[in-house]
Design a protein around this motif. Structure first.
Motif, short mmCIF file in Angstrom:
data_model
loop_
_atom_site.label_atom_id
_atom_site.label_comp_id
_atom_site.label_asym_id
_atom_site.label_seq_id
_atom_site.Cartn_x
_atom_site.Cartn_y
_atom_site.Cartn_z
N VAL A 290 -2.91 -4.62 0.19
CA VAL A 290 -3.32 -3.29 0.60
C VAL A 290 -4.62 -2.97 -0.14
O VAL A 290 -4.72 -3.20 -1.35
CB VAL A 290 -2.24 -2.25 0.24
N THR A 291 -5.60 -2.48 0.59
CA THR A 291 -6.86 -2.11 -0.06
C THR A 291 -7.08 -0.61 0.07
O THR A 291 -6.59 0.03 1.02
CB THR A 291 -8.05 -2.88 0.54
N GLN A 292 -7.79 -0.04 -0.91
CA GLN A 292 -8.06 1.38 -0.92
C GLN A 292 -9.51 1.62 -1.31
O GLN A 292 -10.05 0.94 -2.18
CB GLN A 292 -7.16 2.11 -1.93
N THR A 293 -10.11 2.63 -0.67
CA THR A 293 -11.46 3.06 -1.04
C THR A 293 -11.53 4.58 -1.01
O THR A 293 -10.83 5.22 -0.20
CB THR A 293 -12.52 2.51 -0.05
N PRO A 294 -12.35 5.19 -1.88
CA PRO A 294 -13.04 4.53 -2.99
C PRO A 294 -12.07 4.27 -4.14
O PRO A 294 -10.94 4.73 -4.11
CB PRO A 294 -14.07 5.59 -3.40
N SER A 295 -12.51 3.57 -5.16
CA SER A 295 -11.66 3.35 -6.32
C SER A 295 -11.65 4.59 -7.21
O SER A 295 -10.65 4.88 -7.86
CB SER A 295 -12.12 2.13 -7.11
N HIS A 296 -12.75 5.30 -7.23
CA HIS A 296 -12.87 6.54 -7.99
C HIS A 296 -13.57 7.58 -7.13
O HIS A 296 -14.49 7.25 -6.38
CB HIS A 296 -13.71 6.34 -9.27
N GLN A 297 -13.14 8.83 -7.25
CA GLN A 297 -13.80 9.92 -6.54
C GLN A 297 -13.79 11.15 -7.44
O GLN A 297 -12.74 11.55 -7.95
CB GLN A 297 -13.05 10.23 -5.24
N CYS B 274 -7.32 3.80 3.20
CA CYS B 274 -6.42 2.68 2.91
C CYS B 274 -6.41 1.73 4.10
O CYS B 274 -6.48 2.18 5.25
CB CYS B 274 -5.02 3.24 2.65
N VAL B 275 -6.35 0.45 3.81
CA VAL B 275 -6.08 -0.53 4.86
C VAL B 275 -4.77 -1.21 4.49
O VAL B 275 -4.72 -2.01 3.56
CB VAL B 275 -7.21 -1.56 4.99
N PRO B 276 -3.68 -0.87 5.20
CA PRO B 276 -2.39 -1.50 4.90
C PRO B 276 -2.39 -2.97 5.33
O PRO B 276 -3.30 -3.44 6.00
CB PRO B 276 -1.41 -0.69 5.76
N PHE C 131 -5.66 3.88 7.33
CA PHE C 131 -4.68 4.96 7.12
C PHE C 131 -5.32 5.88 6.10
O PHE C 131 -5.69 5.43 5.01
CB PHE C 131 -3.37 4.36 6.62
N THR C 132 -5.48 7.17 6.44
CA THR C 132 -6.23 8.05 5.56
C THR C 132 -5.38 9.23 5.10
O THR C 132 -4.45 9.67 5.79
CB THR C 132 -7.48 8.61 6.26
N LEU C 133 -5.72 9.72 3.91
CA LEU C 133 -5.14 10.94 3.36
C LEU C 133 -6.30 11.92 3.15
O LEU C 133 -7.27 11.59 2.48
CB LEU C 133 -4.46 10.66 2.02
N LYS C 134 -6.16 13.10 3.75
CA LYS C 134 -7.18 14.13 3.60
C LYS C 134 -6.61 15.29 2.80
O LYS C 134 -5.49 15.75 3.07
CB LYS C 134 -7.65 14.64 4.95
N CYS D 13 -1.75 4.13 -1.92
CA CYS D 13 -1.29 3.86 -0.56
C CYS D 13 -0.32 2.68 -0.65
O CYS D 13 -0.46 1.80 -1.51
CB CYS D 13 -2.49 3.48 0.29
N ALA D 14 0.69 2.67 0.21
CA ALA D 14 1.63 1.55 0.26
C ALA D 14 2.01 1.28 1.70
O ALA D 14 1.86 2.15 2.58
CB ALA D 14 2.88 1.85 -0.57
N SER D 15 2.49 0.08 1.95
CA SER D 15 2.97 -0.25 3.29
C SER D 15 4.19 -1.17 3.17
O SER D 15 4.40 -1.82 2.14
CB SER D 15 1.87 -0.90 4.13
N SER D 16 4.98 -1.21 4.24
CA SER D 16 6.15 -2.07 4.26
C SER D 16 6.44 -2.50 5.70
O SER D 16 5.98 -1.86 6.65
CB SER D 16 7.37 -1.36 3.66
N THR D 17 7.23 -3.56 5.83
CA THR D 17 7.55 -4.07 7.17
C THR D 17 8.63 -3.23 7.85
O THR D 17 8.69 -3.16 9.07
CB THR D 17 8.05 -5.51 7.09
N SER D 18 9.46 -2.62 7.01
CA SER D 18 10.58 -1.86 7.55
C SER D 18 10.75 -0.60 6.71
O SER D 18 10.11 -0.44 5.68
CB SER D 18 11.83 -2.73 7.48
N GLY D 19 11.63 0.31 7.18
CA GLY D 19 11.75 1.58 6.49
C GLY D 19 12.70 1.59 5.32
O GLY D 19 12.68 2.50 4.50
N GLN D 20 13.55 0.60 5.22
CA GLN D 20 14.52 0.59 4.14
C GLN D 20 14.91 -0.84 3.80
O GLN D 20 14.92 -1.71 4.67
CB GLN D 20 15.76 1.39 4.53
N GLY D 21 15.20 -1.06 2.53
CA GLY D 21 15.72 -2.36 2.14
C GLY D 21 14.69 -3.46 2.07
O GLY D 21 15.03 -4.63 2.09
#
Lengths: 111, 114
Positions: B4-11, B23-25, B75-78, B92-100
């Protein structure tokens, strides 16, 4: 209210010894419990996941137990090394859409 | 291994300004999340996103916050009008499924509101 408590904010151990971390929770019934490692200024990194019907899970020098009666998980690092120094987070997998984290235990392994 | 990548690193921003964290999941993941961590405190859940809509959100995620998946990868957070107390590390985080399943977290964006 729901609580996740990780005993000991900090744990200092000698290289080669076993570190044991505790995660206790109240008012939860998680189906899964996860452990993550977090280094300063970095994102959490997944280590282990254990299901409610599993008693124990191992991965290399790591072992986790899950006691749903006691509402407790223990996380063990055997033959610890200075590179194991980090903060370890317990996370409860409650719903389909989120993890709830404990505050973490910071482990320092002395050479 | 995909990350997972995120930009910027600092703001750094002034109070009242709008910020967008990006974020790019991981490409085959279907569930996306934002968490934040105030310095010295625990990692706190903000919001989860699946199938182009919010699945769950915390009390922290009020009307000042919004999320979007503007295309197939980002995927963005405003935060519309930042407050001093929004200063934190945002993951930011990502997963293949919602649980477990395990979550893959990004390296974080350190936001400082002055």
């Amino acid at each position: 209210s729901q609580k996740i408590e990780q005993n000991s904010e900090a744990l200092n151990i000698q290289e080669g010894k076993t570190a044991t971390l505790t995660c206790n929770y109240t008012n939860y019934s998680p189906a899964y419990l996860q452990w993550y490692r977090q280094d300063p200024g970095r994102g959490p990194v997944f280590l282990l996941l254990i299901r409610e019907n599993e008693k124990e899970k191992r991965k290399e020098r790591l072992k986790v137990t899950f006691d749903t009666t006691l509402k407790q998980s223990l996380f063990h690092i055997t033959a610890s090394q200075p590179a194991d120094s980090a903060t370890y987070l317990c996370a409860l997998d409650m719903s389909d859409y989120k993890l709830s984290f404990g505050a973490g235990t910071t482990v320092t392994v002395r050479a | 291994e995909p990350e997972v990548t995120q930009t910027p690193s600092h703001q750094v921003t002034q109070m009242g300004q709008e910020v967008i964290l990006r974020c790019v999941p991981i490409s085959n993941h279907l569930y996306f999340y934002w968490y934040r961590q105030i310095l010295g405190q625990k990692v706190e859940f903000l919001v989860s996103f699946y199938n182009n809509e919010i699945s769950e959100k915390s009390e922290i995620f009020d009307d000042q916050f919004s999320v979007e998946r503007p295309d197939g990868s980002n995927f963005t957070l405003k935060i519309r009008s930042t407050k001093l107390e929004d200063s934190a590390m945002y993951f930011c985080a990502s997963s293949t499924s919602g649980q477990g399943v395990s979550y893959s977290f990004g390296p974080g964006t350190r936001l400082l509101v002055l």
